[in-house]
Scaffold this motif. Structure first.
Motif, short mmCIF file in Angstrom:
data_model
loop_
_atom_site.label_atom_id
_atom_site.label_comp_id
_atom_site.label_asym_id
_atom_site.label_seq_id
_atom_site.Cartn_x
_atom_site.Cartn_y
_atom_site.Cartn_z
N ARG A 189 -16.52 1.41 4.70
CA ARG A 189 -16.62 0.28 3.77
C ARG A 189 -15.65 0.45 2.60
N GLY A 216 -15.67 2.65 -2.43
CA GLY A 216 -16.03 2.81 -1.04
C GLY A 216 -15.35 4.04 -0.49
N VAL A 240 -17.25 -3.87 -9.06
CA VAL A 240 -17.48 -3.47 -7.68
C VAL A 240 -17.87 -1.99 -7.72
N THR A 266 -12.54 -7.21 0.56
CA THR A 266 -13.65 -6.36 0.98
C THR A 266 -13.93 -6.50 2.47
N GLN A 320 -25.34 -9.46 -1.34
CA GLN A 320 -25.74 -8.14 -0.87
C GLN A 320 -24.55 -7.38 -0.28
N ASP A 321 -24.66 -6.05 -0.31
CA ASP A 321 -23.68 -5.19 0.34
C ASP A 321 -24.17 -4.90 1.75
N GLU A 322 -23.31 -5.15 2.75
CA GLU A 322 -23.69 -4.89 4.13
C GLU A 322 -23.72 -3.38 4.39
N SER A 357 -13.89 -1.91 -0.88
CA SER A 357 -13.61 -3.10 -1.68
C SER A 357 -12.50 -2.78 -2.67
N TYR A 394 -17.20 -5.44 3.36
CA TYR A 394 -18.66 -5.23 3.43
C TYR A 394 -19.46 -5.97 2.36
N GLN A 395 -18.84 -6.53 1.35
CA GLN A 395 -19.59 -7.22 0.30
C GLN A 395 -19.73 -8.70 0.64
N ASN A 396 -20.96 -9.15 0.81
CA ASN A 396 -21.24 -10.52 1.18
C ASN A 396 -21.54 -11.34 -0.07
#
Length: 314
Positions: free
Chosen positions: A108, A51, A171, A131, A140-142, A110, A133-135
């Protein structure tokens, strides 16, 4: 963006990471370390980040090492160290002037930790991802960074295991990885191939990934590797893998925590003395029976392709 890949089986955990910095698909640098090793009271964990790498005066690598160094005792267990890191990350990303001025899509980050927890017998293979941003609920990645970093829950190997315990985690630009890549890794891990065979295959496949359209020029071919044996009495090992001849070997960053103190290293490297008259210390990997790229006229398997010594008990 980058790629941090972790492979584990009953014998070891191996992290392979590229060293590329890019911005909007444009290459900025190919020799920036994003990998390190953390040892604490109950764990040895390789770590790598993906990121945001730099924004104004903010440098993720410098911040991460300092944040870990500031995670002082009394409690040096992995879970508490990572929770303190999460709180520090959330505060920094909320207050740092350089980060506050940047768009959320560029904030973002991770950080993956993977290795062994030693308060289990035998040691328990585990990994955790910090993280913003990683859901992991949706997979999914936001598109934009959250206000807070998610709690770094550990994922553990299953016990009792249904066969050989293996895991593959990554990642970064995971879209460049194919099901065929995962199958090749799984086969090596289940067969419990030697570490050098697993690392060699990982190096080969990551370099193939870097050329794929899905990589978007965000995955480099200059790579670092860290190996953590399950047995805590055996030493960790690291490697630097270049596509060109070189005289410098780059070592991963390192943070060690004990109840009595904490210390770390950054930018450690081994430089071969002798200049152009000396054979390179780092060469590209070629076929075992091909001439070694260093110019020694020996076959690669008898020169730079020789396996590293196996760590032994003290």
């Amino acid at each position: 963006m980058t790629l941090i890949l972790t492979l584990g089986n009953a014998d070891q955990v191996i992290q392979v990471s590229d060293r590329r910095l890019s911005w909007n698909g444009q290459l900025k640098e190919d020799e920036s370390s994003k990998a390190g090793l953390l040892t604490c009271l109950n764990a040895r964990l390789a770590f790598g980040f993906t990121g945001i790498a730099r924004m104004g005066s903010f440098c993720t690598r410098d911040w991460l090492l300092q944040a870990l160094m500031d995670s002082m005792p009394p409690d040096c267990t992995a879970a508490n160290v990572l929770e303190r890191l999460r709180l520090r990350a959330s505060e920094t990303f909320r207050l740092d002037p350089s980060l506050c001025k940047s768009p959320r899509k560029d904030r973002r980050l991770s950080i993956m930790f993977s290795g062994y927890l030693y308060h289990h017998e035998p040691p328990l293979q585990a990994f955790a991802i910090l993280t913003n941003y990683q859901n992991f609920q949706t997979g999914q990645d936001e598109a934009e960074a959250w206000d807070e970093f998610s709690p770094p829950n550990f994922w553990y190997e299953k016990r009792p295991a249904d066969g050989e315990p293996t895991f593959i985690q990554y990642v970064g630009n995971w879209r460049a990885i194919t099901p065929q890549d995962r199958a090749a890794f799984r086969e090596l891990l289940e067969a419990r191939k030697p570490a050098q065979a697993i690392i060699g295959k990982a190096i080969e496949l990551v370099r193939q990934m870097s050329d794929r359209p899905a990589a978007g020029n965000t995955i480099g071919k200059q790579l670092s590797a860290i190996q953590i044996p399950r047995d805590p009495k055996l030493s960790t090992a690291s490697g630097y893998h270049s596509i060109v001849n070189g005289y410098v070997t780059y070592l991963p960053d390192f943070v060690a925590m004990t109840p009595s103190g904490i210390w770390g290293t950054k930018d450690a490297r081994l430089i071969k003395v002798g200049g152009l008259d000396a054979s390179p210390s780092v060469v590209p990997k070629v076929g075992r029976n091909q001439p070694c790229p260093c110019g020694s006229k020996k076959k690669y398997k008898y020169c730079h392709g020789r396996p590293l010594p196996t760590p032994r008990r003290p």
